[in-house]
Design a protein around this motif. Sequence first.
Motif, PDB file in Angstrom:
ATOM      1  N   LYS A 186       0.394  -1.078   0.248  1.00  0.00           N
ATOM      2  CA  LYS A 186      -0.264  -0.247  -0.206  1.00  0.00           C
ATOM      3  C   LYS A 186       0.896   0.993   0.108  1.00  0.00           C
ATOM      4  N   ASN A 187       2.060   1.028   0.631  1.00  0.00           N
ATOM      5  CA  ASN A 187       2.752   2.115   0.217  1.00  0.00           C
ATOM      6  C   ASN A 187       3.384   2.542  -0.824  1.00  0.00           C
ATOM      7  N   ILE A 188       3.459   1.564  -1.844  1.00  0.00           N
ATOM      8  CA  ILE A 188       4.479   1.517  -3.187  1.00  0.00           C
ATOM      9  C   ILE A 188       3.337   2.586  -4.196  1.00  0.00           C
ATOM     10  N   TYR A 189       3.833   3.346  -4.326  1.00  0.00           N
ATOM     11  CA  TYR A 189       3.122   4.789  -5.552  1.00  0.00           C
ATOM     12  C   TYR A 189       3.607   4.808  -6.622  1.00  0.00           C
ATOM     13  N   GLY A 190       4.222   3.810  -6.829  1.00  0.00           N
ATOM     14  CA  GLY A 190       5.084   3.598  -8.837  1.00  0.00           C
ATOM     15  C   GLY A 190       6.502   2.778  -8.494  1.00  0.00           C
ATOM     16  N   PHE A 191       6.715   1.985  -9.826  1.00  0.00           N
ATOM     17  CA  PHE A 191       7.434   1.254  -9.983  1.00  0.00           C
ATOM     18  C   PHE A 191       7.868   1.658 -11.713  1.00  0.00           C
ATOM     19  N   TYR A 192       8.650   0.661 -12.150  1.00  0.00           N
ATOM     20  CA  TYR A 192      10.022   1.161 -13.536  1.00  0.00           C
ATOM     21  C   TYR A 192       9.690  -0.206 -13.699  1.00  0.00           C
ATOM     22  N   HIS A 193       9.647  -0.586 -14.873  1.00  0.00           N
ATOM     23  CA  HIS A 193       9.280  -2.375 -14.799  1.00  0.00           C
ATOM     24  C   HIS A 193      10.522  -2.506 -16.723  1.00  0.00           C
ATOM     25  N   ALA A 194      11.332  -3.124 -16.132  1.00  0.00           N
ATOM     26  CA  ALA A 194      12.686  -2.859 -17.143  1.00  0.00           C
ATOM     27  C   ALA A 194      12.496  -3.838 -17.537  1.00  0.00           C
ATOM     28  N   GLN A 195      11.653  -4.910 -18.210  1.00  0.00           N
ATOM     29  CA  GLN A 195      12.460  -5.479 -18.836  1.00  0.00           C
ATOM     30  C   GLN A 195      10.640  -5.005 -20.403  1.00  0.00           C
ATOM     31  N   THR A 196       9.804  -4.563 -19.902  1.00  0.00           N
ATOM     32  CA  THR A 196       9.075  -3.894 -21.017  1.00  0.00           C
ATOM     33  C   THR A 196       9.333  -2.843 -20.817  1.00  0.00           C
ATOM     34  N   GLN A 197       9.675  -1.305 -19.992  1.00  0.00           N
ATOM     35  CA  GLN A 197      10.046  -0.010 -19.998  1.00  0.00           C
ATOM     36  C   GLN A 197       9.110   0.626 -20.163  1.00  0.00           C
ATOM     37  N   THR A 198       8.393   0.213 -18.804  1.00  0.00           N
ATOM     38  CA  THR A 198       6.753   0.468 -18.705  1.00  0.00           C
ATOM     39  C   THR A 198       7.286   1.766 -17.693  1.00  0.00           C
ATOM     40  N   ILE A 199       6.548   2.694 -17.003  1.00  0.00           N
ATOM     41  CA  ILE A 199       7.055   3.655 -15.699  1.00  0.00           C
ATOM     42  C   ILE A 199       4.988   3.078 -15.451  1.00  0.00           C
ATOM     43  N   GLY A 213       6.812  13.760  -6.786  1.00  0.00           N
ATOM     44  CA  GLY A 213       7.953  13.530  -6.889  1.00  0.00           C
ATOM     45  C   GLY A 213       8.396  11.625  -7.167  1.00  0.00           C
ATOM     46  N   HIS A 214       6.886  11.005  -6.922  1.00  0.00           N
ATOM     47  CA  HIS A 214       6.930   9.757  -7.149  1.00  0.00           C
ATOM     48  C   HIS A 214       7.335   9.118  -8.475  1.00  0.00           C
ATOM     49  N   ALA A 215       6.669  10.991  -9.474  1.00  0.00           N
ATOM     50  CA  ALA A 215       6.995   9.739 -10.319  1.00  0.00           C
ATOM     51  C   ALA A 215       8.466  10.367 -11.466  1.00  0.00           C
ATOM     52  N   LEU A 216       9.148  11.429 -11.005  1.00  0.00           N
ATOM     53  CA  LEU A 216      10.268  11.835 -11.212  1.00  0.00           C
ATOM     54  C   LEU A 216      10.908  10.481 -10.862  1.00  0.00           C
ATOM     55  N   HIS A 217      10.968   9.854  -9.558  1.00  0.00           N
ATOM     56  CA  HIS A 217      12.146   8.831  -9.972  1.00  0.00           C
ATOM     57  C   HIS A 217      11.660   8.061 -10.152  1.00  0.00           C
ATOM     58  N   GLU A 218      10.501   7.212 -10.344  1.00  0.00           N
ATOM     59  CA  GLU A 218      10.420   6.382 -11.589  1.00  0.00           C
ATOM     60  C   GLU A 218      10.547   6.565 -12.759  1.00  0.00           C
ATOM     61  N   ALA A 219      11.292   7.664 -13.426  1.00  0.00           N
ATOM     62  CA  ALA A 219      11.254   8.526 -14.873  1.00  0.00           C
ATOM     63  C   ALA A 219      13.448   8.012 -14.316  1.00  0.00           C
ATOM     64  N   ILE A 220      13.710   8.201 -13.345  1.00  0.00           N
ATOM     65  CA  ILE A 220      15.010   8.574 -13.545  1.00  0.00           C
ATOM     66  C   ILE A 220      15.781   7.145 -13.492  1.00  0.00           C
ATOM     67  N   HIS A 221      15.171   5.889 -13.402  1.00  0.00           N
ATOM     68  CA  HIS A 221      14.909   4.951 -13.158  1.00  0.00           C
ATOM     69  C   HIS A 221      15.005   4.095 -14.235  1.00  0.00           C
ATOM     70  N   LYS A 222      14.503   4.586 -15.692  1.00  0.00           N
ATOM     71  CA  LYS A 222      14.345   4.245 -16.875  1.00  0.00           C
ATOM     72  C   LYS A 222      15.743   5.110 -17.503  1.00  0.00           C
ATOM     73  N   PHE A 223      16.747   6.027 -16.711  1.00  0.00           N
ATOM     74  CA  PHE A 223      17.468   6.531 -17.472  1.00  0.00           C
ATOM     75  C   PHE A 223      19.671   5.467 -16.431  1.00  0.00           C
ATOM     76  N   ALA A 224      18.575   4.189 -15.972  1.00  0.00           N
ATOM     77  CA  ALA A 224      20.132   3.257 -15.220  1.00  0.00           C
ATOM     78  C   ALA A 224      20.355   2.534 -15.620  1.00  0.00           C
ATOM     79  N   SER A 225      21.453   1.891 -16.064  1.00  0.00           N
ATOM     80  CA  SER A 225      22.002   1.281 -16.260  1.00  0.00           C
ATOM     81  C   SER A 225      21.478   0.281 -15.109  1.00  0.00           C
ATOM     82  N   PRO A 226      21.239  -0.967 -16.420  1.00  0.00           N
ATOM     83  CA  PRO A 226      20.731  -2.499 -16.231  1.00  0.00           C
ATOM     84  C   PRO A 226      22.183  -3.030 -14.453  1.00  0.00           C
ATOM     85  N   GLY A 227      23.046  -2.872 -15.167  1.00  0.00           N
ATOM     86  CA  GLY A 227      24.398  -3.297 -14.664  1.00  0.00           C
ATOM     87  C   GLY A 227      24.459  -2.662 -12.903  1.00  0.00           C
ATOM     88  N   PHE A 228      23.986  -1.565 -12.621  1.00  0.00           N
ATOM     89  CA  PHE A 228      24.058  -0.735 -11.151  1.00  0.00           C
ATOM     90  C   PHE A 228      23.406  -2.024 -10.381  1.00  0.00           C
TER      91      PHE A 228
END
Length: 263
Positions: free
Chosen positions: A128-141, A150-165
């Motif tokens: 219930k406390n999760i407001y968003g997530f980024y799914h890398a396999q489908t590249q969906t927010i 704030g929640h949306a920006l956090h997930e947007a930045i995930h989209k630019f992350a290297s999978p290796g991290f």
Amino acid sequence: MYIFASEGLGQSPEMLSDFDDEKRRFDAANAEHLKRLAPPALGVLPLDVLRKAGLTTETRINKSTAALLQSVLERSRVLRPYIAGKLISIKIPKNFIHHDFDKVFEHKLVSLHNIVIPMGSSAEKELKNIYGFYHAQTQTIHLRPSANIGHALHEAIHKFASPGFLNIFGKFLNEGVTHYFTDLVLVEQGLLKSKAYAEELACAKNLVRICGRERVAQAYFLGSNKLAMDIVRLLNISLLDLYKLKKQGDASLCAKINKIIPN
């Protein structure tokens, strides 16, 4: 014996010249196309997109949020050195899903991550406390109906992350570093920091204090392995030990990182 191209390929020099001219025209047109797609030069457009739009960190998202966040990231002085090469191909409005119902959001979260959450469990309460997530396999927010900027920006930045991290450092530290850069961009926009991921963020801040923002940014956005080598050296462990720490639990690595910081 020399064989001219026109002899060996059945093409006249005139045909080869026409081909070269066509290729030059194509390359020039393609370069112009990429130039149009490239983000605007820093300093050309105003920086504070969100504040000028009358938004705050706590403002609930709507249909215009994704496009605004794209502008925010394109104009970010903090992130541009690391995400400039990705801005042409990564677009926040693409696959940006703001769910209308909590149940639909929660179903999507558990189904995409292939997890089972028992009714009445602590995991169900945490859900219930999760407001968003980024799914890398489908590249969906994916965002909950009540998610904010704030929640949306956090997930947007995930989209630019290297999978290796995430693969090297684990989910706990990955979320902390994501939120660290989220807060930097929010402050850059003249807004308050987002109130989330307190423990993860504390670890990320310690990591930055130890290794420097540049090192962390290069690892997170560009996939540099130098940060991992720094951690291995500082903790006096092997790369295999680093991997084992990640497998032990999300906070295990952070517990060791936090001990490096003097009281």
